[in-house]
Design an enzyme around this catalytic site. Structure first.
Site, mmCIF file in Angstrom:
data_model
loop_
_atom_site.group_PDB
_atom_site.id
_atom_site.type_symbol
_atom_site.label_atom_id
_atom_site.label_comp_id
_atom_site.label_asym_id
_atom_site.label_seq_id
_atom_site.Cartn_x
_atom_site.Cartn_y
_atom_site.Cartn_z
ATOM 1 N N TRP A 155 1.676 -2.625 18.623
ATOM 2 C CA TRP A 155 1.755 -3.455 17.497
ATOM 3 C C TRP A 155 0.929 -5.021 17.434
ATOM 4 C CZ3 TRP A 155 6.534 -6.534 15.569
ATOM 5 C CH2 TRP A 155 6.549 -6.963 14.258
ATOM 6 N N ASP A 236 11.252 -2.197 22.395
ATOM 7 C CA ASP A 236 11.228 -2.483 20.856
ATOM 8 C C ASP A 236 11.335 -1.311 20.131
ATOM 9 O OD1 ASP A 236 11.008 -3.399 18.543
ATOM 10 O OD2 ASP A 236 8.887 -3.837 18.844
ATOM 11 N N LYS A 272 12.690 -0.114 8.695
ATOM 12 C CA LYS A 272 11.943 1.259 8.305
ATOM 13 C C LYS A 272 12.862 2.287 8.181
ATOM 14 C CE LYS A 272 8.118 -0.760 9.861
ATOM 15 N NZ LYS A 272 6.724 -0.906 9.353
HETATM 16 N N1 PMP Z 1 8.240 -3.438 16.405
HETATM 17 C C1 PMP Z 1 7.387 -2.579 16.068
HETATM 18 C C2 PMP Z 1 6.683 -1.698 17.008
HETATM 19 C C3 PMP Z 1 6.884 -2.392 14.629
HETATM 20 O O1 PMP Z 1 6.055 -1.587 14.492
HETATM 21 C C4 PMP Z 1 7.617 -3.319 13.728
HETATM 22 C C5 PMP Z 1 7.251 -3.212 12.144
HETATM 23 N N2 PMP Z 1 5.808 -3.113 11.922
HETATM 24 C C6 PMP Z 1 8.568 -4.158 14.221
HETATM 25 C C7 PMP Z 1 8.868 -4.180 15.395
HETATM 26 C C8 PMP Z 1 9.399 -5.209 13.492
HETATM 27 O O2 PMP Z 1 9.352 -5.079 12.000
HETATM 28 P P1 PMP Z 1 10.358 -5.808 11.250
HETATM 29 O O3 PMP Z 1 10.238 -7.330 11.481
HETATM 30 O O4 PMP Z 1 9.912 -5.531 9.772
HETATM 31 O O5 PMP Z 1 11.733 -5.225 11.566
#
Ligand code: PMP
Length: 424
Positions: A155, A236, A272
């Site tokens: 990411w 993560d 998500k």
């Molecule tokens: N880690 C990964 C691998 C992700 O794909 C995402 C969202 N794209 C996130 C962390 C963090 O997303 P958010 O801060 O919206 O929870």
């Protein structure tokens, strides 16, 4: 208000004040525009396109088969349950502790020894991004000489987060463009060759952007090698449940590391998996050897968070805790996760079928082999560009397709467009 208006009317317009204004304007002359974020830029370009044919496959948020965002029923029910709660005060320590406990149970299982023996600590964080950043700050504070190893690819924001926390980034092999699968041998070599006590970031399931995960056996080998080299595993997890439709199965990688006795760091996002993007609910948890160490770590994390953003928002955290703390709502959530995953799996099959029906001589097996929200299509930046120009189809330039944006009514149009740009 009156006093302010009177002040404005009586204030003399002296030359020195206009000189200050001009001087003030100079303050920001040195600031040029930042490079566009590769993911946000896709959404911006999509919004500016007036074609009725346009499709946004850039945004990694779940959409239903009509392309609409979804508010989960479990979230609606939790909203009803907490309505009237006095949550305008900033989050109490007890509520934050509850969220951390619920989140840790989700990852390690409610009967896990670390839950019983309280060998974990953590903080509610500003979604997954905030949890990663909090950890990056913590890492730099206590291991200022350390690096973070990120998979290639990952990411894109991981790079920004650790760079912003002034932790140098190194990378390790992950994806093999030829097989469109895991480059396991190179990955293991990189783990072996990294200096002892290195920090590694791992995606436990539904790897973003590739949709390629190690098998259970491969995770066991990775965990073993981490033990040999005393590396620190930082997971993560932003998609628990969205790879297989089963929350426990998607936590398997982390549980394998736990069985092997690692002290794991974990960033969790509820954006998500519960459709709570705007609420910014996440958790950073860290395992410790005992409760005393857990208390020390938490106090340090609290201090870092306090200087960065004070305390996190309350409403979303109550929603998550309400869902996770109520067996009926939790069961409803699990069913809804399954519905999301099943639709994505159906769209993967439909896209592959449609491409094969068009007579594409390329191999599209990876569309159905990869898991989670994303398909790493293998399309080149030039082909992605052509999809925008000729078909109004938007995705990140690395060819990542957000499968959530594919619907029964646009899948054939998409397949046809991909076939057109990839046939020569
Ligand atoms: N880690 C990964 C691998 C992700 O794909 C995402 C969202 N794209 C996130 C962390 C963090 O997303 P958010 O801060 O919206 O929870």
């Amino acid at each position: 208000m009156l006093i302010w208006r009177r002040y404005l009317m009586t204030r003399p317009m002296s030359t020195s004040s206009s000189a200050t204004t001009i001087e003030g304007l100079r303050w920001w002359e040195r600031v040029g525009p930042a490079p566009k974020d590769p993911i946000l830029a896709v959404s911006e370009a999509f919004l500016a396109d007036s074609s009725p044919l346009k499709i946004n496959l850039g945004v990694g948020a779940y959409r239903d088969d009509e392309g609409k965002p979804v508010i989960l029923q479990c979230v609606r029910a939790a909203e009803a349950k907490i309505s009237g709660t006095q949550f305008l005060e900033s989050l109490s320590s007890a509520a934050s502790t509850k969220l951390v406990e619920d989140s840790v149970q989700l990852v390690y299982g409610k009967d896990s020894d670390i839950v019983k023996e309280r060998r974990f600590t953590g903080l509610q964080a500003l979604s997954g991004t905030g949890a990663c950043r909090l950890f990056a700050e913590f890492q730099r504070h206590f291991y200022p000489e350390s690096h973070i190893y990120l998979p290639v690819p990952t990411w894109s924001n991981h790079h920004n987060i650790w760079r912003a926390a002034q932790v140098p980034v190194r990378t390790f092999h992950y994806y093999h463009p030829d097989s469109k699968g895991l480059h396991f041998a190179a990955l293991m070599d990189d783990i072996k060759n990294a200096p002892e006590h290195s920090f590694f970031l791992l995606h436990p399931c539904a790897h973003n952007p590739t949709g390629v995960d190690p098998t259970e056996e491969q995770w066991r080998e990775i965990s073993h090698q981490f033990k040999v080299k005393n590396h620190f595993p930082f997971f993560d997890t932003a998609y628990q449940g969205l790879a297989s439709g089963d929350l426990d199965r998607d936590a398997k990688a982390i549980r394998i590391f736990h069985e092997d006795g690692h002290l794991i760091g974990c960033a969790q996002s509820f954006a998500k998996i519960m459709g709570l993007h705007g609420h910014r609910v996440g958790c950073l948890s860290i395992l410790s050897v005992d409760e005393k160490q857990a208390i020390a770590i938490r106090s340090q994390l609290q201090q870092i968070a306090r200087a960065m953003y004070g305390s996190p928002p309350v409403h979303g955290s109550l929603l998550v805790s309400t869902i996770l703390g109520d067996p009926e709502l939790k069961a409803l959530w699990e069913e809804e996760v399954k519905v999301m995953v099943d639709r994505i799996i159906r769209m993967r099959a439909a896209l592959r079928r449609s491409l094969e029906k068009l007579g594409s001589c390329l191999n599209w097996e990876h569309i159905t082999n990869q898991v989670g929200m994303f398909c790493f299509s293998g399309l080149s930046p030039e082909q992605v560009d052509q999809l925008v120009r000729e078909f109004h189809i938007y995705m990140t330039c690395d060819g990542r397709i957000s499968m959530a944006g594919v619907t029964t009514s646009n899948v054939d149009y998409l397949a046809n467009a991909i076939h057109e740009v990839s046939r020569y």
